[in-house]
Each structure stands twice: as structure tokens, then as C-alpha cells.
Design a protein around this motif. Sequence first.
Motif, PDB file in Angstrom:
ATOM      1  N   GLU A 128      11.956   0.704 -27.646  1.00 58.28           N
ATOM      2  CA  GLU A 128      12.087   1.161 -29.029  1.00 58.28           C
ATOM      3  C   GLU A 128      12.849   2.476 -29.048  1.00 58.28           C
ATOM      4  O   GLU A 128      13.018   3.125 -28.023  1.00 58.28           O
ATOM      5  N   LEU A 145       6.711   5.418 -28.200  1.00 56.36           N
ATOM      6  CA  LEU A 145       7.239   5.588 -26.854  1.00 56.36           C
ATOM      7  C   LEU A 145       7.727   4.261 -26.295  1.00 56.36           C
ATOM      8  O   LEU A 145       7.476   3.205 -26.876  1.00 56.36           O
ATOM      9  N   ARG A 184       0.862  -9.062 -39.631  1.00 61.37           N
ATOM     10  CA  ARG A 184       1.111  -8.605 -38.276  1.00 61.37           C
ATOM     11  C   ARG A 184       2.430  -9.227 -37.838  1.00 61.37           C
ATOM     12  O   ARG A 184       2.728 -10.356 -38.210  1.00 61.37           O
TER      13      ARG A 184
HETATM   14  P1  AMP Z   1       0.720  -3.446 -31.753  1.00 60.98           P
HETATM   15  O1  AMP Z   1       0.552  -4.210 -30.481  1.00 60.98           O
HETATM   16  O2  AMP Z   1       2.163  -3.251 -32.124  1.00 60.98           O
HETATM   17  O3  AMP Z   1      -0.116  -3.969 -32.876  1.00 60.98           O
HETATM   18  O4  AMP Z   1       0.207  -1.998 -31.434  1.00 60.98           O
HETATM   19  C1  AMP Z   1      -1.144  -1.606 -31.421  1.00 60.98           C
HETATM   20  C2  AMP Z   1      -1.171  -0.103 -31.363  1.00 60.98           C
HETATM   21  O5  AMP Z   1      -0.452   0.356 -30.229  1.00 60.98           O
HETATM   22  C3  AMP Z   1      -0.459   0.555 -32.531  1.00 60.98           C
HETATM   23  O6  AMP Z   1      -1.310   0.648 -33.635  1.00 60.98           O
HETATM   24  C4  AMP Z   1      -0.111   1.901 -31.941  1.00 60.98           C
HETATM   25  O7  AMP Z   1      -1.222   2.765 -31.955  1.00 60.98           O
HETATM   26  C5  AMP Z   1       0.214   1.565 -30.516  1.00 60.98           C
HETATM   27  N1  AMP Z   1       1.665   1.395 -30.298  1.00 60.98           N
HETATM   28  C6  AMP Z   1       2.424   0.314 -30.542  1.00 60.98           C
HETATM   29  N2  AMP Z   1       3.705   0.528 -30.199  1.00 60.98           N
HETATM   30  C7  AMP Z   1       3.763   1.782 -29.720  1.00 60.98           C
HETATM   31  C8  AMP Z   1       4.808   2.608 -29.198  1.00 60.98           C
HETATM   32  N3  AMP Z   1       6.055   2.171 -29.072  1.00 60.98           N
HETATM   33  N4  AMP Z   1       4.494   3.870 -28.808  1.00 60.98           N
HETATM   34  C9  AMP Z   1       3.235   4.344 -28.905  1.00 60.98           C
HETATM   35  N5  AMP Z   1       2.207   3.607 -29.380  1.00 60.98           N
HETATM   36  C10 AMP Z   1       2.455   2.354 -29.788  1.00 60.98           C
END
Ligand code: AMP
Length: 413
Positions: free
Chosen positions: A112, A119, A255
Motif C-alpha cells: 500500500e 504500513l 468488507r
Molecule cells: P483488514 O484485514 O483490512 O480488515 O484489516 C484489519 C485491521 O488491520 C484494520 O482494521 C487495521 O487496524 C489493520 N490494517 C489493515 N491494513 C493495514 C495497513 N496497511 N497498515 C496498518 N494496519 C493495517
Amino acid sequence: MYKHIPGTKDILPDETSLWQSIEETSRNIFSLYNYSEIRTPALEDVSLFNRSLGESTEIVQKQMFLTKSGEDVYCLRPEATASIVRSYIENSLDKTVGFSKLYYIGPMFRHERPQKGRLRQFHHIGCEAIGSFEAELDAEVISLADYLLKGFLIQGYKIKLNSLGCLKDKARLTELLRDRLKGELGALCQDCQVRYNGNVLRILDCKNETCKNVVEKIDLKDSYLCPECKAHFLKVREGLDSLGIGFEYTPHLVRGLDYYTGTVFEISHPELGSQDALGAGGRYNNLVKELGGPDMGAIGFAFGIERLLLVTKLQGQKVTSKKLSYLISLGEEAKKQGIKLLESLREKGIACDTDYEGRSLKAAMRRANDLGANKVLILGENELKNGVITVKDMVSGEQKEVALESLAKDLKC
Ligand code: AMP
């Protein structure tokens, strides 16, 4: 000089105690809910994610870290749910254990654009409950997420809840959205224009202001849910009410990944700014079957550790001072005896360290302070002669002489 890769972070010793505290709290709370830890590899076959997250999702399209080795293309896992389901099926846990409550802590990788709270290598604390379709499980999983946040002493978060329904409902929701957005395509950002054909649900959580304005006008509620999914969602909300868990029904909550069905939730915190999600999760009732296992309901969630830490720091949480005794030896003989004393203290389970550099008393005291020691032990010629040691309590400032043979007992109190 070598530098770290953008979007990755060194976690230095002054921060690791906070990480350990979050991890320890999580482990304790997961075990209260009878979850066991699972550790899967960070490297997986890329097709696992293409299949489970969906070819048209942002992660698969743009964010996978791929590594090629000969003919094989591997991928650094962007999330853990697909890996855990793969492992669950591959290791026949469906046959040997059946219903399983699993938790994990570890790094995830997404290519990203780095920014605050986003991050390329970040860390998840998450869990998966595999093997039940029951609504009571949804309520318990969300209450577990809530309990974890309470355990981390985080305040002011919001739990947003929605249901995407079963696959047929999701298809209905997709059609409904396409229909409502047909006349508004020109007003959407470029990304959403692409999403319109591929992953239209993602338009609902686009951060672009004009897209938000278009989307706000669409009344969704639960019109696309079949009677069974409506009843399930009602049970989940009643379950949360009866557990006293506050949540906000958010009909626009989706989601981004294909595998989600039924209950979905996101936990946000206003102090995080634009990347305000602390964690998110939901049901993925078709994934086990999709990856070759039996027809089993499942639900899980993940918190981003870096974001948890951002909030705990913003809310002024500090780690309590550590239990460390710091020995200052004055003179050669004291230095020699001091090394033996440290070994005997460690054998009795007391964490201790010393100043190897032979600094002045003042400089060594400063070092003890920097290290966060709670006790300073001073051993000089007089002390050696009398078989005692001076113990200074760094919190109260109190100082006393203690007989060497009762030092360990004294430090343990
Ligand atoms: P997700 O799997 O995208 O639903 O992510 C779950 C949680 O992981 C999010 O709510 C964030 O707290 C954290 N998260 C997701 N992507 C990132 C990222 N690129 N950098 C830091 N934290 C992240």
C-alpha cells in the motif's frame, strides 16, 4: 548507510514492552474464551488469496507481495483468514476437532502507499471460530473483540455492524447497488468507476467526498436480506443487546473481500484520523467449502496492532516501570563480587543488570534511571567489609542497607 524499506518499521526496545503487553493481554483474554493459538507460514501459494479474497479485490489486484522461485510464485500473506482455513482443511481439523476456536498474532504484508496507520508490513491480532452457523457465536465473537479493547484500556471506540446476507443476498445487494448507481457513474471517482463493474460493494466505503455524497443518498437497510438472514441478523443484535455491548447498525458497512457473508463489523476510533479502523471482521460461511472443506459456518476478526498502539499512546498509556535491579559496583573488588552477586540473584528469578563501564556513581545512577530500573544496588568497599549492600528504591527515593544474604528476599517484596 542501509535504510528500512518504506512502510516497514523497526520496533525498538523502548516500544517492545508495549507490544508485549498488548500480546500478553490478548493471549490471556483469548484463553478465557477457550481459543488456542495457531501459527501458519508467512509465505503461501498466491492462488490461495486469489481464490478466497477474490480476483477483483484491491488486495489481490494491487497489494500482494509476490516472490518468484523457479516456476513457483509465492506470496507474503496479506491477511491470515485464508491461511488458517487452508491449514484447518489441510490438517483435517474439520474431522479431528470439528468446531475450532483459533487465534493468531503475526505480521501481514500489503503493498500500500505508506502513511500514518498504514504500513506495508503490519501486525494482526486476530481469531477465527470455524464450524458453526449459529448467531450466538457472532455475538460472542464481537463481545470478545470488545473485551480485548477493554483489556487494552482503549476508550471511545465504535462498533459498526451490518449483515451482507448469504451469497444470494449479496448478489441481490450488488444488483441493487448497480441499479441505484447507474445514473450517477459520472459523479464517481475513477477507482469507483472501475469498481462499478468489478467490486461494486467497495463503492460504499470509498473515502472520496463526492463518492460519499452519492452513496449517502442510497437507502439500503436490510431490503436485500432473505428471511433466514434477516432472522439471523436480528438474533445477533439481540445477543449483543443482552450482553450489554454497544453497537451501531450501519447499513452501508461492507468488507472489501469476497469471502465475507452474513454478519460484518468494523471497530473504528475517531482519534485515528483517516485510517480510523482499529479492527474488522465478519462471517465467511462459504470459505471452508470453497477451499475444499465441508460446508461449515465461520467467523473471525483482526485488529491492527500498530493502530491499537497509536490509540493507546494518544490516550496517554505508559508501561509501568519494569522490575529491574541495577548494580553499581565501586572499586575493583566490588566489581568482581558484583558479577557473582548478579548471577546468584538471577538464579533466584530477579532481573538485574550492572554498569560494565566503571562510570562515576552519578553517571551510573543516570543510566539506571534511563533503563527504568526500580531498584539500584550500591556495592562499595564499606559494604563489602560489613557484608551489606545499599538498596535505593527508585520510585520512593528511599535508601537502606540490606544484609547480602537477605538481598534476594528483600528485592522480591
Ligand atoms: P483488514 O484485514 O483490512 O480488515 O484489516 C484489519 C485491521 O488491520 C484494520 O482494521 C487495521 O487496524 C489493520 N490494517 C489493515 N491494513 C493495514 C495497513 N496497511 N497498515 C496498518 N494496519 C493495517
